[in-house]
Design an enzyme around this catalytic site. Structure first.
Site, mmCIF file in Angstrom:
data_model
loop_
_atom_site.group_PDB
_atom_site.id
_atom_site.type_symbol
_atom_site.label_atom_id
_atom_site.label_comp_id
_atom_site.label_asym_id
_atom_site.label_seq_id
_atom_site.Cartn_x
_atom_site.Cartn_y
_atom_site.Cartn_z
ATOM 1 N N GLU A 250 0.797 -1.233 0.000
ATOM 2 C CA GLU A 250 0.000 0.000 0.000
ATOM 3 C C GLU A 250 0.829 1.282 0.000
ATOM 4 O O GLU A 250 0.895 2.003 1.004
ATOM 5 C CB GLU A 250 -0.964 -0.004 1.191
ATOM 6 C CG GLU A 250 -1.874 -1.215 1.207
ATOM 7 C CD GLU A 250 -3.001 -1.130 2.230
ATOM 8 O OE1 GLU A 250 -2.934 -0.264 3.116
ATOM 9 O OE2 GLU A 250 -3.947 -1.920 2.118
ATOM 10 N N GLU B 92 -6.061 -8.025 -0.197
ATOM 11 C CA GLU B 92 -6.707 -7.769 1.095
ATOM 12 C C GLU B 92 -8.143 -7.339 0.860
ATOM 13 O O GLU B 92 -8.412 -6.517 -0.021
ATOM 14 C CB GLU B 92 -6.033 -6.618 1.872
ATOM 15 C CG GLU B 92 -4.758 -6.990 2.574
ATOM 16 C CD GLU B 92 -4.144 -5.822 3.345
ATOM 17 O OE1 GLU B 92 -4.892 -4.936 3.822
ATOM 18 O OE2 GLU B 92 -2.906 -5.810 3.457
HETATM 19 C C1 FCB Z 1 -4.872 -2.074 5.246
HETATM 20 C C2 FCB Z 1 -3.553 -2.522 5.808
HETATM 21 C C3 FCB Z 1 -3.656 -3.582 6.867
HETATM 22 C C4 FCB Z 1 -4.846 -3.370 7.771
HETATM 23 C C5 FCB Z 1 -6.091 -3.135 6.966
HETATM 24 C C6 FCB Z 1 -7.335 -2.963 7.787
HETATM 25 O O1 FCB Z 1 -4.766 -0.782 4.757
HETATM 26 O O2 FCB Z 1 -2.741 -3.044 4.789
HETATM 27 O O3 FCB Z 1 -2.440 -3.604 7.572
HETATM 28 O O4 FCB Z 1 -4.588 -2.351 8.659
HETATM 29 O O5 FCB Z 1 -5.923 -2.014 6.152
#
Ligand code: FCB
Length: 440
Positions: A167, A351
């Site tokens: 990210e 994610e």
């Molecule tokens: C993302 C992150 C992860 C976690 C989620 C909820 O942005 O990569 O570490 O905090 O959000």
């Protein structure tokens, strides 16, 4: 859950994701200090002043945690490697215990038939490098490249996939412009530098790993859909600017060798010298692209200096993070990414998940929202696959309740509940539902 494995193409990967600082316990095993320790120990930055010193104690309990990944029927485990655990000062002498830990962790995944999917930076900049400017210093690309090589000389032969940086928007903008994450700056010049150096470090790490003969290398980008607050041209412009800063900067950099004009209009005067000459490195070819997706943001124009954008509350139901639930945004990003940036390159959702309340019913920890949320986003994935998007896998954030950064241990994203006093792990109903869905 409504979905099952057979709703997806043969070979589609299901995984769970975690990150080192959020679960390992920074005080164990000779790890060095990171800018997250510094940030968290500064009053006002983190809920209840909580840090990752112990976290989930995954450093000692990793075998039990990987058993949980395997028993859910998941195929892959996305984890990250803690720079300061391997190099306590960020460069120079390595901590043998740290390297040994990731070696054991990797073998433990393979023993359980899990595919190791590594990320090299999930936000723990060693404090010694933060002292030298961290992401503001151009040298960060070489420091990170050296760390990458050190780690991958040891682990590279056993990785299924590797991405350098989790990210980049959070690393650069959230942490240097909004000040919500370490190092907690609110400074446009620092931001412009971090926005560029994070991409340079990404490309440098890819090149170093290619130099070691490694394959299946990708990037992991967090994307947030930008919706205008109303039909006015001003609101449309605000949303477009947010989209440029948040999403298109990183995708444009990595896949097209350019940054979007709508972001450069504010950042260009603050960019480091010679930035235009770095795209040869930044566009180092990738084998896949990872998308982390959680929500959208509704945007309105704002007075004051650039970027003159402000978020406004949206009308959709929200998770415990106060994030709107908007699965259409995931579908839109999957199709847009393939169309505008990556073509036939495999995409992964690296994610997706939510913070929710857990309800205790006898021995059962009930989290009905999680099933619903995951199903809605798996629908979005299926629609994209049906339209020809080369989506190859989906990973849930997160395996365990963990240290949710500035929100401490308050927000629970896990399929597995963690009692932060006893450290006991207890699978929630969503975990069992997922295991059922993945069977066969
Ligand atoms: C993302 C992150 C992860 C976690 C989620 C909820 O942005 O990569 O570490 O905090 O959000």
């Amino acid at each position: 859950m409504r979905h099952k494995r057979s709703d997806f193409p043969e070979g589609f990967l299901f995984g769970a994701a975690t990150s080192s600082y959020q679960i390992e316990g920074q005080s164990f095993g000779g790890a060095g200090r990171t800018h997250w320790d510094d940030f968290a120990e500064t009053p006002g930055n983190v809920v209840r002043g909580e840090t990752g010193a112990r976290a989930c104690d995954h450093y000692h309990r990793y075998a039990e945690d990987l058993d949980l990944v395997a028993a859910a029927g998941l195929d892959a485990y996305r984890f990250s490697i803690n720079w300061a655990r391997v190099l306590p000062e960020g460069r120079g002498a390595a901590n043998a215990e740290g390297l040994d830990f990731y070696d054991r962790l990797t073998d433990a995944m393979l023993e359980r038939g899990l595919k190791p999917c590594a990320t090299l930076y999930h936000w723990e900049m060693p404090s010694a490098l933060a002292d030298l400017g961290g992401w503001r210093n151009r040298d960060v690309a070489q420091w990170f490249g050296d760390f990458t090589e050190l780690v991958m000389r040891r682990l590279g032969d056993r990785m299924f996939s590797v991405a350098p940086i989790n990210e980049p928007w959070c690393v650069a903008w959230l942490s240097h412009f909004e000040g919500h994450h370490a190092p907690g700056l609110r400074d446009i010049r620092a931001t412009a530098r971090a926005m560029h150096h994070v991409m340079l470090a990404h490309g440098t790490a890819i090149q170093r790993m290619r130099g070691l003969g490694m394959g299946n290398l990708g990037g992991v980008f967090n994307l947030e859909w930008a919706s205008p607050a109303d039909d006015s041209p001003e609101a449309q412009q605000a949303a477009a600017r947010h989209d440029a800063i948040y999403n298109r900067w990183f995708m444009g950099g990595a896949f097209k060798g350019e940054y979007p004009a709508l972001a450069l209009e504010g950042l260009e005067p603050h960019m480091p010298k010679g930035w235009q000459d770095d795209f040869g490195t930044i566009t180092a070819p990738l084998d896949w692209c990872g998308i982390n997706y959680y929500t959208r943001r509704v945007l309105a124009p704002a007075p004051g200096p650039w970027p003159q954008v402000q978020p406004v509350e949206g009308p959709l139901p929200k998770t415990f993070m106060d994030w709107e639930i908007y699965p259409d945004g995931l579908h839109a990003f999957l199709t847009r990414t393939a169309r505008d940036y990556t073509g036939d390159l495999p995409l992964y959702v690296t994610e997706n998940g939510l913070a929710s309340s857990d309800e205790l019913h006898g021995e059962t920890i009930d989290d009905p929202w999680r099933n619903e949320f995951l199903d809605a986003h798996l629908d979005a994935c299926r629609r994209a696959v049906a339209e020809g998007v080369p989506l190859k896998g989906y990973m849930i954030w997160s395996l365990l309740d963990n240290y949710e950064w500035a929100l401490g241990y308050e927000k629970r994203f896990g399929l597995v509940h963690v009692d932060f006093d006893t450290l006991e792990r207890r699978p929630k109903t969503s975990y069992h539902a997922l295991a059922e869905a993945l069977k066969g």
